[in-house]
Design a protein around this motif. Structure first.
Motif, PDB file in Angstrom:
ATOM      1  N   PHE A 161       7.728   3.297   2.482  1.00 28.68           N
ATOM      2  CA  PHE A 161       6.832   2.869   3.487  1.00 28.68           C
ATOM      3  C   PHE A 161       7.991   3.341   4.918  1.00 28.68           C
ATOM      4  CE2 PHE A 161       4.292  -0.264   1.438  1.00 28.68           C
ATOM      5  CZ  PHE A 161       3.059   0.155   1.559  1.00 28.68           C
ATOM      6  N   ASN A 162       9.430   2.958   4.799  1.00 29.04           N
ATOM      7  CA  ASN A 162      10.352   3.469   5.745  1.00 29.04           C
ATOM      8  C   ASN A 162       9.876   2.822   7.101  1.00 29.04           C
ATOM      9  OD1 ASN A 162      12.815   4.486   6.384  1.00 29.04           O
ATOM     10  ND2 ASN A 162      11.968   6.576   7.385  1.00 29.04           N
ATOM     11  N   ASN A 200       0.739  15.683   0.998  1.00 28.84           N
ATOM     12  CA  ASN A 200       2.398  15.512   1.032  1.00 28.84           C
ATOM     13  C   ASN A 200       2.790  16.741   0.916  1.00 28.84           C
ATOM     14  OD1 ASN A 200       4.931  14.832   1.002  1.00 28.84           O
ATOM     15  ND2 ASN A 200       4.817  15.200  -0.989  1.00 28.84           N
ATOM     16  N   VAL A 201       0.943  18.240   1.769  1.00 24.51           N
ATOM     17  CA  VAL A 201       1.666  19.519   1.416  1.00 24.51           C
ATOM     18  C   VAL A 201       2.643  19.258   2.322  1.00 24.51           C
ATOM     19  CG1 VAL A 201      -0.251  20.245   3.144  1.00 24.51           C
ATOM     20  CG2 VAL A 201       0.987  21.888   1.932  1.00 24.51           C
ATOM     21  N   SER A 234       4.795   7.824   1.920  1.00 26.68           N
ATOM     22  CA  SER A 234       5.750   9.138   1.449  1.00 26.68           C
ATOM     23  C   SER A 234       4.518   9.679   1.752  1.00 26.68           C
ATOM     24  CB  SER A 234       6.094   8.158   0.730  1.00 26.68           C
ATOM     25  OG  SER A 234       5.062   8.995  -0.398  1.00 26.68           O
ATOM     26  N   CYS A 235       4.042  10.648   1.961  1.00 22.87           N
ATOM     27  CA  CYS A 235       2.861  11.794   2.205  1.00 22.87           C
ATOM     28  C   CYS A 235       3.914  12.496   3.955  1.00 22.87           C
ATOM     29  CB  CYS A 235       1.645  12.125   2.295  1.00 22.87           C
ATOM     30  SG  CYS A 235       1.285  11.335   0.203  1.00 22.87           S
ATOM     31  N   SER A 236       4.172  13.519   3.822  1.00 25.84           N
ATOM     32  CA  SER A 236       4.592  13.922   5.099  1.00 25.84           C
ATOM     33  C   SER A 236       4.166  14.717   5.896  1.00 25.84           C
ATOM     34  CB  SER A 236       5.058  16.322   4.406  1.00 25.84           C
ATOM     35  OG  SER A 236       4.280  16.357   3.986  1.00 25.84           O
ATOM     36  N   GLN A 237       2.778  14.210   5.769  1.00 21.68           N
ATOM     37  CA  GLN A 237       1.665  14.237   6.573  1.00 21.68           C
ATOM     38  C   GLN A 237       0.659  13.229   7.561  1.00 21.68           C
ATOM     39  OE1 GLN A 237       1.498  17.731   8.127  1.00 21.68           O
ATOM     40  NE2 GLN A 237       3.267  18.579   6.678  1.00 21.68           N
TER      41      GLN A 237
END
Length: 341
Positions: A228-229, A163-164, A200-203
């Motif tokens: 999940f979006n 999630n960095v 949900s992690c940005s990467q």
């Protein structure tokens, strides 16, 4: 006169139905075990001889899905996840999308239809893939985290790493393709919670398929719309579940050692070449001499994969050491090796 005949017919049918109903209660005592079970090979042969239908129409249908590939990629880049549902196996469709459209991104495939999936091992693999990607694309990566092997980190640390935030390159992410996210080994609440947090992690971007009608019940409102979006796509392919079905027991056939042996054969053939070539009882030093593994961590990962599929189990030896053993009879192992080689 005609009305009287009709009334007599109705009355007669009523009493006949009552008699039939009472006799059917006696017949209901029959058990499923009374069914004449056929040989699995006979059933498999019959299934393989079923001729495909409407190939032209299905081909046209699949082409319309391929026209959506660019839209799917755009939605992934915008931070959405893709969820494909509908009648028929979507394995080929997902793999075609990944091999033709996701070529600029690192992709990790999870086969949710397998009997067991190790979530932590998945996170370790994703962290390693992202780390290698950042080495080439980013000069500002967090070096302190790379000093420790990912295999020694906790699930929380791995999710934190994935999630960095990378402000200078928003298009740097890893795609996770999950065949049957509603598979038997992923239906528990804990696995779905971890997958939702992973999504949900940005990467990370997730592309998944579902085949169970009750699959949406696995998620709450937050998981669907925030983590999940999902962007939902109804993509019936009408394709047979040839691969996925190999891991589901057939109802009308006998099970036992032969079934275990066939399941083991399917799992072994699905592993990497090095994992297939490695004898379970071989010591680490011998594995390294044969260039099957380069370190103890890789060996442990292979052993974990075998244990997850119940091809290897652990027990304590009389001297107090933990030993690995194969829970298959010798005749099943002999036949397995013959078919595998």
């Amino acid at each position: 006169m005609e009305d009287e005949d009709d009334e007599f017919t109705l009355s007669r049918n009523y009493f006949l139905a009552k008699e039939t109903g009472s006799s059917s209660k006696k017949r209901s005592a029959r058990k499923l075990s009374d069914i004449n079970i056929v040989d699995e090979q006979v059933l498999q042969t019959a299934i393989s001889e079923i001729l495909p239908k409407h190939e032209k129409e299905i081909g046209h249908l699949l082409k319309t899905y391929k026209d959506l590939y660019s839209k799917w990629l755009f939605e992934l880049r915008c931070g959405f996840g893709l969820l494909l549902y509908g009648f028929g196996s979507k394995k080929v469709l997902l793999e075609d999308f990944a091999s033709t459209t996701l070529t600029d991104y690192e992709t990790v495939v999870i086969n949710g239809y397998l009997p067991s999936v190790n979530i932590k091992q998945v996170l370790i693999t994703l962290a390693e893939v992202l780390s290698d990607q950042l080495k080439h694309k980013s000069s500002t990566r967090n070096k302190s985290r790379s000093e420790h092997p990912f295999s020694s980190q906790s699930v929380e640390d791995l999710l934190s790493y994935l999630n960095v935030q990378i402000s200078h390159d928003k298009d740097c992410f890893v795609c996770v393709v999950i065949h049957n996210i509603d598979g038997p080994s992923l239906r528990d609440s804990e696995s779905q919670q971890y997958l939702a947090r992973l999504a949900s992690c940005s990467q990370v971007r997730i592309v998944a398929s579902i085949d169970q009608v009750n699959a949406p019940l696995l998620w709450d409102k937050k998981m669907v719309h925030t983590q999940f979006n999902w962007c939902w796509y109804h993509v019936p392919t009408f394709a047979p579940y040839n691969v996925e079905g190999k891991f589901s027991p057939l109802i009308l056939v006998n099970c036992g050692n032969a079934q275990t042996k066939r399941s083991a054969l399917v799992v072994l053939r699905s592993l990497t070449p090095n994992a297939q070539s490695m004898p379970i009882s071989t010591l680490y030093t011998k594995c390294r001499e044969r260039f099957l593994v380069s370190n103890q961590i890789t060996l442990n990962a292979h052993l974990t994969e075998f244990k997850d599929h119940e091809l290897v189990k652990m027990r304590r030896h009389s001297d107090g050491q933990d030993c690995s053993y194969i829970p298959l009879p010798s005749e099943a192992l002999a036949k397995l090796l013959e078919e595998l080689l």
